[in-house]
Design a protein around this motif. Structure first.
Motif, mmCIF file in Angstrom:
data_model
loop_
_atom_site.group_PDB
_atom_site.id
_atom_site.type_symbol
_atom_site.label_atom_id
_atom_site.label_comp_id
_atom_site.label_asym_id
_atom_site.label_seq_id
_atom_site.Cartn_x
_atom_site.Cartn_y
_atom_site.Cartn_z
ATOM 1 N N PRO A 313 -80.829 25.613 -86.713
ATOM 2 C CA PRO A 313 -80.644 25.960 -85.295
ATOM 3 C C PRO A 313 -79.399 25.268 -84.737
ATOM 4 N N GLU A 318 -78.146 27.746 -77.935
ATOM 5 C CA GLU A 318 -79.493 27.568 -77.370
ATOM 6 C C GLU A 318 -80.533 27.472 -78.473
ATOM 7 N N ASN A 319 -80.178 26.724 -79.525
ATOM 8 C CA ASN A 319 -81.067 26.443 -80.659
ATOM 9 C C ASN A 319 -81.516 27.712 -81.403
ATOM 10 N N GLU A 320 -80.654 28.714 -81.405
ATOM 11 C CA GLU A 320 -80.911 29.922 -82.180
ATOM 12 C C GLU A 320 -80.182 29.809 -83.523
ATOM 13 N N LYS A 324 -80.058 35.557 -87.919
ATOM 14 C CA LYS A 324 -81.515 35.606 -87.952
ATOM 15 C C LYS A 324 -81.984 36.528 -89.067
ATOM 16 N N LYS A 332 -84.164 41.936 -86.044
ATOM 17 C CA LYS A 332 -84.168 40.481 -86.186
ATOM 18 C C LYS A 332 -85.521 39.935 -85.783
ATOM 19 N N GLY A 334 -88.527 37.218 -84.808
ATOM 20 C CA GLY A 334 -88.622 36.164 -83.799
ATOM 21 C C GLY A 334 -89.744 36.493 -82.845
#
Length: 363
Positions: A313, A318-320, A324, A332, A334
């Motif tokens: 991350p 933003e911690n993505e 993905k 994707k 999530g």
């Protein structure tokens, strides 16, 4: 007769001296005991007036010795109490700078309201108007008190706005080195990195002992092929003032209508994104291994690159994840959950467990 008097005097001196030593030892013991007891008490002790009077009575004639003896309250506080009790309290001079004149404060607020200037620019304008009594911090505090930004508002032509506008198509490159163990001792191995500012995607070159002109040109061509195969746009490439960015190297990008921009001297922050990646790969991967050759460095960089893109991350995103994983439907993956069982978590490891990432077990 005289001799007897001398003996008596010497005897009294010895007795007095021994008494003083004994008293000094007793005082030292009491001080040590007092410090131990004081350490068990709260940080602040509230005294009654009667207790204050008692301390004042014994502290009056101690002089400078009070500095070493006082522990419950500060010695200067006790001296203030003594002066207050004796009625000889001296007026203390008013401390601190006088408050800024109201008209000057209004002027500072007006300048901030009418312009996009920061506090340094406003201070310069005040100096020009003949106002010499205010300081940089005074202007800054007045702006904060009146809810104005202390820094200048960035105009569209400023550097940070330029970065934001071109982040999608702007790349930065940096050449970093790693010490490796060889038969002849420690050698430097070099790696060239390209990073996209918006997506943080990177392209890492194979390692080499000799980053000469031919090798640099080869890596430039490989990077362009990579951007085309991955459908990544590159219109601007930024680099520092390293002499290895030669004319043939830059010509590769010019042929593809990619603008290259050399940073100003002594301005490392201009290529801070790619330099931060170089620091990341060194700290999280390369510095944790004893490396034995350029092939070893290339392997470590490749493994970290996969981890960096697909498992790590990123705070700037933003911690993505950068890339993905795709679900069975091709979208994707999530989802948001309120709770999760530890038994549903699996750990993926790379490089012998040095790089770890976690995911949910497939249903």
């Amino acid at each position: 007769m005289t001799s007897f008097r001398n003996i008596d005097t010497l005897l009294m001196l010895v007795i007095t001296k021994s008494t003083d030593k004994k008293m000094a030892r007793q005082v030292s013991y009491l001080k040590a005991e007092n410090q131990i007891l004081r350490s068990r008490l709260p940080a602040r002790i509230i005294l009654t007036q009667r207790e204050k009077n008692r301390l004042i009575r014994f502290a009056k004639n101690l002089g400078s010795a009070l500095n070493e003896l006082a522990t419950i309250v500060h010695p200067s506080t006790i001296r203030v109490w003594i002066r207050e009790q004796s009625g000889n309290k001296k007026k203390q001079p008013k401390r601190g700078r006088p408050r800024t004149a109201e008209q000057i404060e209004k002027l500072i607020v007006k300048l901030a309201k009418d312009t996009d200037w920061g506090y340094t620019r406003i201070l310069g304008e005040l100096k020009k108007l003949g106002v010499q009594s205010v300081t940089r911090n005074t202007v800054k505090n007045i702006l904060k008190r009146n809810v104005y930004e202390t820094g200048p508002k960035r105009a569209p032509g400023m550097w940070d706005e330029f970065i934001k506008r071109h982040a999608k198509t702007m790349w930065q490159c940096d050449l970093f080195s790693k010490k490796i163990v060889s038969r002849t001792g420690l050698l430097d191995v070099f790696v060239l990195v390209f990073l996209n500012i918006e997506t943080r995607r990177v392209y890492i070159s194979p390692a080499t002992y000799k980053p000469d002109q031919a090798w640099m040109v080869e890596q430039a061509e490989a990077f362009i092929r990579h951007t085309k195969s991955e459908r990544l746009s590159c219109k601007i490439l930024m680099h520092d003032n390293d002499g290895k960015y030669s004319k043939p190297f830059l010509a590769v990008f010019a042929d593809q209508k990619i603008k290259t921009q050399r940073t100003a001297l002594r301005s490392p922050n201009t290529v801070a994104f790619v330099e931060r990646f170089a620091q990341t790969i060194e700290q999280e991967c390369l510095d944790r291994f004893i490396v034995f050759g350029e092939a070893h460095v290339s392997l470590l960089c490749t493994e970290f690159g996969e981890h960096y893109h697909r498992a790590r991350p990123h705070q700037s995103l933003e911690n993505e994840l950068i890339q993905k994983p795709l679900s069975k439907t091709g979208k994707k993956s999530g989802c948001s959950v309120d709770s999760i069982r530890i038994s549903d978590i699996r750990c993926q490891e790379r490089l012998g467990g040095m790089l770890k990432s976690y995911s949910r077990r497939a249903a």
